[in-house]
Design a protein around this motif. Structure first.
Motif, short mmCIF file in Angstrom:
data_model
loop_
_atom_site.label_atom_id
_atom_site.label_comp_id
_atom_site.label_asym_id
_atom_site.label_seq_id
_atom_site.Cartn_x
_atom_site.Cartn_y
_atom_site.Cartn_z
N HIS A 5 21.83 39.14 43.14
CA HIS A 5 23.04 38.48 42.70
C HIS A 5 24.32 38.72 43.12
O HIS A 5 25.16 39.32 42.06
CB HIS A 5 22.45 38.21 40.78
N LEU A 6 24.35 38.23 44.01
CA LEU A 6 25.36 38.33 44.52
C LEU A 6 26.79 37.22 44.70
O LEU A 6 26.31 35.83 45.27
CB LEU A 6 25.43 39.55 46.03
N ASP A 7 28.28 37.49 45.69
CA ASP A 7 29.09 36.77 45.32
C ASP A 7 28.92 36.31 46.68
O ASP A 7 29.25 36.81 48.02
CB ASP A 7 29.81 37.17 45.46
N ILE A 8 28.31 35.14 47.43
CA ILE A 8 28.21 35.01 48.72
C ILE A 8 29.15 33.49 49.33
O ILE A 8 29.37 33.49 50.08
CB ILE A 8 26.68 34.25 49.02
N ILE A 9 30.51 33.80 48.40
CA ILE A 9 31.41 33.02 48.55
C ILE A 9 32.57 34.14 49.64
O ILE A 9 33.15 33.23 50.54
CB ILE A 9 32.63 32.51 47.38
N LYS A 10 33.13 35.44 49.36
CA LYS A 10 33.81 35.37 49.48
C LYS A 10 33.61 36.39 50.52
O LYS A 10 32.17 36.48 50.81
CB LYS A 10 33.94 36.83 48.95
N ASP A 11 34.17 36.94 52.19
CA ASP A 11 33.99 37.42 53.28
C ASP A 11 32.94 38.27 53.45
O ASP A 11 32.07 38.57 54.07
CB ASP A 11 35.24 37.58 54.01
N GLU A 12 32.78 39.53 52.09
CA GLU A 12 32.38 40.68 52.23
C GLU A 12 30.56 40.41 52.40
O GLU A 12 30.11 41.36 53.36
CB GLU A 12 32.89 41.93 51.35
#
Length: 288
Positions: free
Chosen positions: A261-268
């Motif tokens: 459950h991660l942020d997939i908007i940012k490049d990282e």
């Protein structure tokens, strides 16, 4: 297939191959799920059992189809991404969509009793529909997935506030809708905190960010890898022999499939997992 005088009917079949060298996203959506949620008494605003069941079915799809590089799910929908070099079923939309939808539905029904232990399935049975959309660039693909994750946040914040007003505040559905009409995110956060002592930031990440499914390899140091602007180059298909392509497919099929459950908007997220866009297997994590 034996020849016969009836074989001419094959000429009525329409070719439905999807555009080559594009990312294929097959999105699965629940059919009439509002009614089904009411029948089976799904908890509001989020039913952890239902979301875990969706993730279990999606994980089975990704494990069964090594050509899928990533999946993303919220509520009663899941998006599955096939790499731009994928040639599964000769890229026929009907075959890809029907395979994903049937595999997802079969695993959803099969796993139901694991998550709804005291509620056996009956009519209406859960069913899903699907569609295939092609995206020509990595940026288009990432924008699509970002759109779905932003939708997850917007819908979850609204639903969390709406059901707090109804369940904790004693408002009717109509009164809750009226109270939230025209409100911004900051207003909803204020309602949750000031009236119900709920800090939205402390809500489970799965509710706020949705679920991401991918094959687990060693994370890459972004500083030692190419930057986001070069990701289209990273995704370009590499000329491979048939035997090497089969080896890569077997390596992908053996990799551990994980749900995060991660942020997939940012490049990282993408910088640290270049194998998702390259379609090439990464390094298997060392056992600890």
């Amino acid at each position: 297939m034996a020849n016969s005088k009836f074989e001419y009917v094959r000429g009525f079949e329409q070719t439905d191959a999807l555009l080559p060298n594009t990312w294929i996203v097959v999105r699965v959506d629940g059919r009439a799920f509002t009614k089904m949620c009411a029948v089976y008494g799904f908890e509001k605003p989020n039913d952890r059992r239902a979301l875990d069941l969706m993730n279990a079915a999606a994980k089975a799809v990704v494990a069964d189809l090594p050509d899928i590089t990533i999946g993303y799910g919220i509520s009663d929908e899941y998006s599955f991404v096939f790499h731009k070099s994928c040639n599964l079923f000769e890229r026929r939309a009907s075959k890809l969509v029907s395979t994903v939808v049937s595999t997802f539905t079969a695993n959803y029904v099969y796993s139901w009793s694991t998550y709804f232990t005291s509620t056996p399935l009956s009519f209406p049975l859960p069913t899903f529909d699907g569609r295939a959309v092609c995206y020509p660039s990595v940026q288009n693909l990432r924008d699509y997935l970002s759109w779905r994750q932003v939708d997850c946040h917007i819908n979850n914040l609204y639903n969390t506030t709406f059901w707090a007003l109804v369940q904790l505040g004693g408002a009717s559905n109509r009164e809750a809708e009226k109270a939230l009409a025209g409100t911004l995110s900051a207003d909803k956060n204020e309602i949750l905190f000031s009236r119900f002592h709920i800090n939205y930031n402390n809500e489970p990440e799965m509710f706020k960010k949705g679920s991401v499914i991918f094959r687990d390899y060693e994370l890459v140091d972004p500083d030692s890898h190419r930057v986001a602007e070069e990701m289209d180059d990273l995704a370009e298909p590499v000329q491979q022999s048939k035997s090497q392509a089969e080896k890569d497919k077997k390596r992908r099929s053996k990799a551990r499939v994980v749900v995060e459950h991660l942020d997939i908007i940012k490049d990282e997220f993408w910088d640290r997992r270049p194998w998702i866009l390259s379609g090439k297997p990464g390094k298997v994590p060392k056992e600890t």
